[in-house]
Design an enzyme around this catalytic site. Sequence first.
Site, mmCIF file in Angstrom:
data_model
loop_
_atom_site.group_PDB
_atom_site.id
_atom_site.type_symbol
_atom_site.label_atom_id
_atom_site.label_comp_id
_atom_site.label_asym_id
_atom_site.label_seq_id
_atom_site.Cartn_x
_atom_site.Cartn_y
_atom_site.Cartn_z
ATOM 1 N N ASP A 74 0.832 -1.213 0.036
ATOM 2 C CA ASP A 74 -0.047 0.087 0.058
ATOM 3 C C ASP A 74 0.867 1.341 -0.072
ATOM 4 O O ASP A 74 0.279 2.567 -0.167
ATOM 5 C CB ASP A 74 -0.834 0.016 1.320
ATOM 6 C CG ASP A 74 -1.817 -1.158 1.460
ATOM 7 O OD1 ASP A 74 -2.025 -1.737 0.342
ATOM 8 O OD2 ASP A 74 -2.105 -1.537 2.652
ATOM 9 N N GLU A 99 -9.551 0.358 -4.037
ATOM 10 C CA GLU A 99 -10.497 -0.304 -3.054
ATOM 11 C C GLU A 99 -11.158 0.600 -2.082
ATOM 12 O O GLU A 99 -12.195 0.480 -1.584
ATOM 13 C CB GLU A 99 -10.019 -1.658 -2.552
ATOM 14 C CG GLU A 99 -8.699 -1.252 -1.443
ATOM 15 C CD GLU A 99 -8.348 -2.653 -0.920
ATOM 16 O OE1 GLU A 99 -8.685 -3.595 -1.087
ATOM 17 O OE2 GLU A 99 -7.315 -2.600 -0.009
HETATM 18 O O1 F6P Z 1 -2.185 -4.051 3.512
HETATM 19 C C1 F6P Z 1 -2.269 -4.839 2.298
HETATM 20 C C2 F6P Z 1 -3.490 -5.068 1.712
HETATM 21 O O2 F6P Z 1 -3.151 -6.243 0.592
HETATM 22 C C3 F6P Z 1 -4.440 -4.087 1.543
HETATM 23 O O3 F6P Z 1 -4.232 -3.372 0.192
HETATM 24 C C4 F6P Z 1 -5.844 -4.879 1.567
HETATM 25 O O4 F6P Z 1 -6.738 -3.987 1.740
HETATM 26 C C5 F6P Z 1 -5.456 -5.882 2.359
HETATM 27 O O5 F6P Z 1 -4.102 -5.895 2.722
HETATM 28 C C6 F6P Z 1 -6.202 -7.145 2.186
HETATM 29 O O6 F6P Z 1 -6.138 -7.947 3.400
HETATM 30 P P1 F6P Z 1 -6.292 -9.640 3.513
HETATM 31 O O7 F6P Z 1 -4.916 -10.256 3.403
HETATM 32 O O8 F6P Z 1 -6.653 -9.725 4.877
HETATM 33 O O9 F6P Z 1 -7.097 -9.987 2.537
#
Ligand code: F6P
Length: 342
Positions: free
Chosen positions: A128, A223
């Site tokens: 991110d 998102e």
């Molecule tokens: O923080 C990294 C990230 O990939 C974000 O971009 C995303 O919202 C989130 O983690 C997704 O998390 P998870 O691994 O819980 O699906």
Amino acid sequence: MIKRIGVLTGGGDCPGLNPVIRAVVRKAISLGWEVVGIRNGWKGLLDNDSLELGVYAVSGILHKGGTILGTSRTNPYKEQGGVKLAKENFKKLKVDALIAIGGEDTLGVANKLYQDGLKVVGVPKTIDNDVSCTDYTFGFDTAVNIATEAIDRLHTTAESHHRIMVVEVMGRHAGWIAVHAGIAGGADIVLIPELEIDLEEICGLLKTRHSRGKDFSIVVVAEGAKFGKGVVVQEEAKDAFGHVRLGGIGHILGNEIEKKTGYETRVTVLGHIQRGGSPTAFDRVLGTRFGIKAVELIKEGKFGHMVSLRGNEIKSAPIAEAVGTLKTVDMRLYDIAKIFFG
Ligand code: F6P
């Protein structure tokens, strides 16, 4: 005197974690130290789940995505007796200091444990790119490259079918991936969490573009972009760090655009593809430099600090400063993306 250190990876994984682990082990061994890897982030510290890391253990991992140590989103401060247990196991592991590799959540815990008396240094990671006090985190460059390649591919099919393609990218509450991939992929609109979405404006831009003879368009949406009632969530339930699961804005937006413009629209959600696979050369080099510097911070006794990239220099910053505020998109960069809208 330092003789033995621990290392863990926490939070969502990202390409570049293994290069950091490899660099930490190789540099520590060159100083005559031992390294113990703690499995699955803070969970491993609570479960006392670890493995010894020698040169052999980290050989052949540089190009591999993910993390050989595993990861979790466990928060010791949310577990009954978690902090006491973390401290006890720190002693049991006989480590003199710990390197915590993670994003704002993992680093937030690292900072609290440091304030609670443990010798911890941090390494910022996340696709991110939203951690303050560092220009870039590793993992981001890989994610941007994957998203850019996806946009390139969507371009050709969008053009053949005269369609609008909406591409939803990750980034949580920051639009870094969207802006970088949008500029690199030549997106016609980029929507980020930092700015409210204005549907009228977007559809106006798309119509102008199509009336100029370009009857296909690419819309990149982060998102976490806010639309109507706010962010769109896949899952209302919060994780141990208070995060909801984001996602779904692409489909909602795609429907609205199709309704308002009458142009056929398709939606692609890139999801975890952005986080998987091999790190780019940039992320391998950055991860390696971060890993070496983390060991140096321990040697210098700079606990409570994390490594950072400033310009092309590897520096350090107090973790407390880095986790205080989210690093959101530089609007000067967004203004550059905007020049190509419509
Ligand atoms: O923080 C990294 C990230 O990939 C974000 O971009 C995303 O919202 C989130 O983690 C997704 O998390 P998870 O691994 O819980 O699906």
